[in-house]
Design an enzyme around this catalytic site. Structure first.
Site, PDB file in Angstrom:
ATOM      1  N   ASN A   1       0.818  -1.195   0.000  1.00  0.00           N
ATOM      2  CA  ASN A   1       0.000   0.000   0.000  1.00  0.00           C
ATOM      3  C   ASN A   1       0.860   1.257   0.000  1.00  0.00           C
ATOM      4  OD1 ASN A   1      -3.044  -0.839   0.506  1.00  0.00           O
ATOM      5  ND2 ASN A   1      -1.741  -2.206   1.710  1.00  0.00           N
TER       6      ASN A   1
ATOM      7  N   ARG B   1      10.019  -5.113 -15.145  1.00  0.00           N
ATOM      8  CA  ARG B   1      11.341  -4.487 -15.282  1.00  0.00           C
ATOM      9  C   ARG B   1      11.643  -3.479 -14.188  1.00  0.00           C
ATOM     10  NH1 ARG B   1       9.179  -5.181 -20.211  1.00  0.00           N
ATOM     11  NH2 ARG B   1       8.207  -3.115 -20.217  1.00  0.00           N
TER      12      ARG B   1
ATOM     13  N   HIS C   1      -7.044  -4.020   2.225  1.00  0.00           N
ATOM     14  CA  HIS C   1      -5.798  -3.378   1.814  1.00  0.00           C
ATOM     15  C   HIS C   1      -4.955  -4.261   0.900  1.00  0.00           C
ATOM     16  CE1 HIS C   1      -6.659  -0.468   4.993  1.00  0.00           C
ATOM     17  NE2 HIS C   1      -5.709   0.300   4.484  1.00  0.00           N
TER      18      HIS C   1
ATOM     19  N   ASP D   1      -3.246  -0.485  11.562  1.00  0.00           N
ATOM     20  CA  ASP D   1      -3.467   0.847  10.986  1.00  0.00           C
ATOM     21  C   ASP D   1      -4.846   1.349  11.416  1.00  0.00           C
ATOM     22  OD1 ASP D   1      -2.782   3.128   9.614  1.00  0.00           O
ATOM     23  OD2 ASP D   1      -3.300   2.355   7.636  1.00  0.00           O
TER      24      ASP D   1
ATOM     25  N   LEU E   1      -8.984   3.934   0.267  1.00  0.00           N
ATOM     26  CA  LEU E   1      -8.863   3.410   1.620  1.00  0.00           C
ATOM     27  C   LEU E   1      -8.273   4.463   2.545  1.00  0.00           C
ATOM     28  CD1 LEU E   1      -7.543  -0.189   0.865  1.00  0.00           C
ATOM     29  CD2 LEU E   1      -9.807   0.433   1.719  1.00  0.00           C
TER      30      LEU E   1
END
Length: 409
Positions: free
Chosen positions: A249, A257, A281, A304, A337
């Site tokens: 996140n 690459r 998440h 969180d 979010l």
């Protein structure tokens, strides 16, 4: 131990007894407690029918019998049903019970956060301040210092998530608060009275030399909210950064690459990464993939959590916007979010029921791994010499009780 490993650790219980000192006898169990657990996870092994001896908040013995107790004392043994496991350690938690650390950076908020999250098995935490003005950062640090002086159970430091982040990956961090790192902030992070300090930075914002200085001053540096490429991330790790904030996140992603921050985090074996296992998440398969690659000894569960945990709050006024709740999902009006309504016990359950990890793996990610990340060998397990922080889990891993330093919360 890695996800997918089967069976129990077969280390004999008596191996943990070689260096312990038996509980001192004072004619009673007033200064010591003895618990009988039908099942106990020590942090490394799952044990049946075990006695847990605690004195002065520290584990002094694990035994399959109550040897050393007088018959009268055996009647004082406290029986615990369900599963006893090391208490959970949350290194990224922003609030609880309608109090947000940013909005109210004071002792009452810390008390509220601690007591609320203890209901969900958290026995140690780093209250986390989202990017804000320096004045708020000072007030937050002062509150943590006051809480540590007051001996708030489970308060072990503070996490400053920003404000030294990259604007393109800022998430809900207010643009006007994002900035480079100044000398006054460096001094704030190095305060000796605020416990262990974790700071999340974008390496393109602060520079590798500043990361090295933070580490020299005892700060744990996490990388996050960043668009850094592999070369810069590796330089930051070489300078002493040891963690990644909420893996997948607000960070440059893994491409064929361009490994980005995600690729660097997954490929760097010695670093730690926080994982928000709310199933919003990060996709369950990506959670499982991260654990398979880095192992349960490097992926740690974090919440969180915003002020919604432990309350029925549906909205939160946050700077110049509003955070909305939909079940256990928090978003801005545009669907982005915005933190979580997750608690640690739910994160453990999600790991087992939706991500497919074994219980021992999930418990380690919630306790032993964050303790190692913080450099706290006294936490994260129930071995001799460790602090007696533990949680009692019943049906469906619901928390039935939480103890910090041997005291029930």
């Amino acid at each position: 131990m890695h996800a997918g490993g089967k069976g129990r650790c077969l280390t004999p219980l008596h191996a943990q007894q070689r260096t312990h000192r038996p509980p001192e006898r004072a004619g009673s169990l007033m200064s010591a407690q003895v618990y009988h657990a039908a099942q106990l996870f020590s942090g490394t092994q799952l044990l049946d029918d075990v006695h847990l001896f605690v004195e002065d908040g520290v584990v002094t013995a694990l035994r399959h019998d109550a040897a050393g107790l007088e018959p009268a004392e055996r009647g004082a043994v406290i029986g615990l049903s369900g599963l006893i496991a090391p208490g959970f350690i949350d290194v990224q938690v922003n609030g609880a019970a309608e109090r947000l650390f940013n909005a109210q950076p004071d002792l009452l908020t810390l008390q509220t956060m601690l007591t609320t999250h203890q209901r969900f098995g958290t026995t140690a935490m780093l209250p986390t301040l989202i990017s804000d003005r320096f004045e708020i950062m000072q007030r937050a640090a002062d509150a943590v210092a006051e809480g540590i002086r007051a001996g708030l159970p489970g308060l072990i430091g503070v996490h400053f998530e920003g404000p030294h982040l990259a604007r393109p990956k800022r998430g809900i961090h207010p643009t006007e608060c994002l900035r480079g790192l100044t000398e006054q902030e460096l001094d704030l992070y190095a305060r000796a009275d605020i416990g262990q300090v974790v700071v999340t930075v974008a390496p393109e914002n602060v520079g590798v030399d500043v990361i090295g200085e933070l580490v020299r001053r005892g700060v744990i540096v996490c990388l996050g909210h960043s668009e850094a490429d592999l070369e810069l991330v590796e330089a930051a790790l070489a300078a002493g950064a040891t963690g990644f904030t909420h893996l997948f996140n607000a960070m440059s992603g893994l491409q064929g690459r361009t490994p980005g921050l995600v690729g660097a985090a997954l490929s760097h074996r010695e670093s730690y990464a926080g994982l928000i296992a709310d199933l919003h998440h990060v996709h369950p398969r990506n959670c499982e993939l991260a654990v398979r690659i880095k192992g349960v000894d490097r992926i740690m569960l974090v919440t969180d959590a915003m002020h919604h945990v432990g309350s029925d709050a549906q909205t939160l006024n946050y700077f110049d916007t509003v955070i909305y709740r939909d079940g256990d999902k928090l978003t801005l009006a545009d669907g982005a979010l915005a933190g979580s309504a997750l608690d640690m016990a739910s994160a453990v359950r999600n790991c087992c029921s939706r991500i497919g990890l074994e219980l021992a793996s999930a418990l380690m990610m919630a306790s032993r791994t964050p303790a190692a990340f913080l450099g706290r060998p006294d936490l994260g397990g129930l071995a001799v010499g460790q602090r007696a922080d533990f949680v009692q889990l019943g049906d469906q891993l619901r928390v039935q009780g939480t103890w910090v330093a041997g005291r029930k919360c």
